[in-house]
Enzyme design. Structure first.
Site, short mmCIF file in Angstrom:
data_model
loop_
_atom_site.label_atom_id
_atom_site.label_comp_id
_atom_site.label_asym_id
_atom_site.label_seq_id
_atom_site.Cartn_x
_atom_site.Cartn_y
_atom_site.Cartn_z
N HIS A 34 -10.57 -3.28 -10.37
CA HIS A 34 -11.33 -4.50 -10.11
C HIS A 34 -12.26 -4.80 -11.28
O HIS A 34 -13.32 -4.21 -11.43
CB HIS A 34 -12.12 -4.37 -8.81
CG HIS A 34 -11.24 -4.22 -7.61
ND1 HIS A 34 -11.05 -3.01 -6.99
CD2 HIS A 34 -10.49 -5.11 -6.95
CE1 HIS A 34 -10.21 -3.18 -5.97
NE2 HIS A 34 -9.85 -4.45 -5.93
N HIS A 36 -2.35 -6.55 -7.18
CA HIS A 36 -2.12 -5.25 -6.56
C HIS A 36 -2.04 -5.40 -5.04
O HIS A 36 -2.37 -6.43 -4.48
CB HIS A 36 -3.19 -4.23 -6.97
CG HIS A 36 -4.59 -4.62 -6.61
ND1 HIS A 36 -5.34 -5.53 -7.34
CD2 HIS A 36 -5.38 -4.23 -5.60
CE1 HIS A 36 -6.54 -5.67 -6.79
NE2 HIS A 36 -6.58 -4.89 -5.73
N CYS A 94 -11.06 -3.30 4.98
CA CYS A 94 -9.99 -3.58 4.00
C CYS A 94 -9.70 -2.30 3.24
O CYS A 94 -10.48 -1.36 3.28
CB CYS A 94 -10.42 -4.64 3.00
SG CYS A 94 -10.72 -6.25 3.70
N HIS A 116 -6.61 -0.27 0.31
CA HIS A 116 -5.40 -0.25 -0.51
C HIS A 116 -4.54 0.94 -0.10
O HIS A 116 -5.06 2.06 -0.02
CB HIS A 116 -5.76 -0.08 -2.00
CG HIS A 116 -6.72 -1.11 -2.50
ND1 HIS A 116 -8.08 -0.94 -2.41
CD2 HIS A 116 -6.51 -2.30 -3.10
CE1 HIS A 116 -8.67 -2.00 -2.94
NE2 HIS A 116 -7.75 -2.84 -3.37
N GLU A 148 -13.98 4.41 6.44
CA GLU A 148 -14.99 3.37 6.30
C GLU A 148 -15.82 3.16 7.57
O GLU A 148 -17.02 2.95 7.49
CB GLU A 148 -14.30 2.05 5.93
CG GLU A 148 -15.24 0.95 5.54
CD GLU A 148 -14.55 -0.21 4.88
OE1 GLU A 148 -15.03 -1.35 5.07
OE2 GLU A 148 -13.55 -0.02 4.16
N TYR A 187 -4.19 -13.77 -2.21
CA TYR A 187 -5.32 -14.57 -2.69
C TYR A 187 -5.80 -14.04 -4.05
O TYR A 187 -5.54 -12.90 -4.43
CB TYR A 187 -6.47 -14.56 -1.68
CG TYR A 187 -7.24 -13.26 -1.67
CD1 TYR A 187 -8.45 -13.15 -2.32
CD2 TYR A 187 -6.74 -12.14 -1.02
CE1 TYR A 187 -9.15 -11.96 -2.33
CE2 TYR A 187 -7.43 -10.95 -1.02
CZ TYR A 187 -8.64 -10.86 -1.67
OH TYR A 187 -9.32 -9.68 -1.69
N GLU A 191 -10.83 -10.56 -7.53
CA GLU A 191 -9.93 -9.94 -6.55
C GLU A 191 -8.60 -10.66 -6.71
O GLU A 191 -8.57 -11.89 -6.79
CB GLU A 191 -10.44 -10.12 -5.12
CG GLU A 191 -11.56 -9.19 -4.74
CD GLU A 191 -11.10 -7.77 -4.44
OE1 GLU A 191 -9.92 -7.43 -4.67
OE2 GLU A 191 -11.94 -7.00 -3.97
N GLU A 235 -4.94 -10.01 -4.95
CA GLU A 235 -4.23 -9.11 -4.06
C GLU A 235 -3.14 -9.78 -3.24
O GLU A 235 -3.30 -10.93 -2.80
CB GLU A 235 -5.22 -8.47 -3.08
CG GLU A 235 -6.27 -7.63 -3.76
CD GLU A 235 -7.27 -7.01 -2.80
OE1 GLU A 235 -7.88 -6.00 -3.19
OE2 GLU A 235 -7.47 -7.53 -1.69
N TRP A 242 -11.77 -13.69 1.13
CA TRP A 242 -10.48 -13.39 1.75
C TRP A 242 -10.52 -13.64 3.25
O TRP A 242 -9.57 -14.16 3.82
CB TRP A 242 -10.01 -11.97 1.42
CG TRP A 242 -10.97 -10.87 1.76
CD1 TRP A 242 -11.05 -10.17 2.93
CD2 TRP A 242 -11.98 -10.34 0.90
NE1 TRP A 242 -12.06 -9.24 2.85
CE2 TRP A 242 -12.65 -9.32 1.62
CE3 TRP A 242 -12.39 -10.62 -0.40
CZ2 TRP A 242 -13.70 -8.59 1.08
CZ3 TRP A 242 -13.43 -9.90 -0.94
CH2 TRP A 242 -14.07 -8.89 -0.20
#
Length: 183
Positions: free
Chosen positions: A26, A33, A68, A70, A88, A105, A115, A117, A162
């Site tokens: 980032h 990604h 959110c 990855h 989280e 987005y 961002e 992604e 997002w």
């Protein structure tokens, strides 16, 4: 030896083209990604929204969807969702369901961080009480999805870009109705 979390770099079709350390991905020129967003619902059909930590690189302090993340290289998306919800939020999720499979987005933070992604959107359920990791989220609320959508429409600047875009997806509201009836 320490673990270096990696993200999956993808091409415009969503096909893997490599990996990059999450800590390095980032930037002001973030490569495309793979990521995911998840909205967690409780037994009252309320959705969990969280406020991003003030220490986050991009969009610190804004309200966003439940969590959110990855997927790691080679990790199944459902496994990534379960891993990230525990990390989280301190929550175990059940019944994750893909509701917006092709969400993508690109957004620019005021600090210049981008961002970029391909970010499928999921709904899940949990009966757990959130136990937030302070480096990730600093506050939470359980709200009705309709109320969240109204708040985002009234003050989009207070929310992650997002989530603002995801809540405009026509499949999201319809999927919510199907999710509620199915539980």
């Amino acid at each position: 030896m320490s673990f270096i979390e990696q993200v999956v770099l993808v091409d415009d079709r969503g096909q893997s083209v490599g990996v990059c350390a999450k800590a390095d991905v980032h930037t002001t020129e973030t490569p495309l990604h793979l990521a995911f967003s998840c909205y967690v619902f409780n037994e009252n059909d309320e959705v969990l929204v969280t406020r991003r930590s003030l220490g986050k690189v991009a969009w610190p302090g804004v309200w966003t969807n439940s969590f959110c993340g990855h997927p790691l290289p080679g990790e199944a998306m459902e496994d990534a969702l379960r891993r990230r919800s525990l990390w989280e939020l301190g929550m175990t999720i059940r019944a994750p369901r893909l509701v917006v499979p092709e969400f993508r987005y690109r957004a620019l933070d005021a600090s210049g961080i981008v961002e970029n992604e391909i970010c499928p959107v999921y709904f899940a359920h949990s009966g757990d009480v959130p136990d937030l990791r302070p480096s990730e989220a600093i506050d939470f609320r359980w709200v009705k999805l309709e109320g969240l959508m109204a708040a985002v429409e009234a003050a989009p600047w207070a929310f992650s870009p997002w989530m603002v875009l995801q809540l405009q997806e026509p499949g999201l509201g319809r999927s919510y109705g199907q999710q509620s009836q199915g539980e």
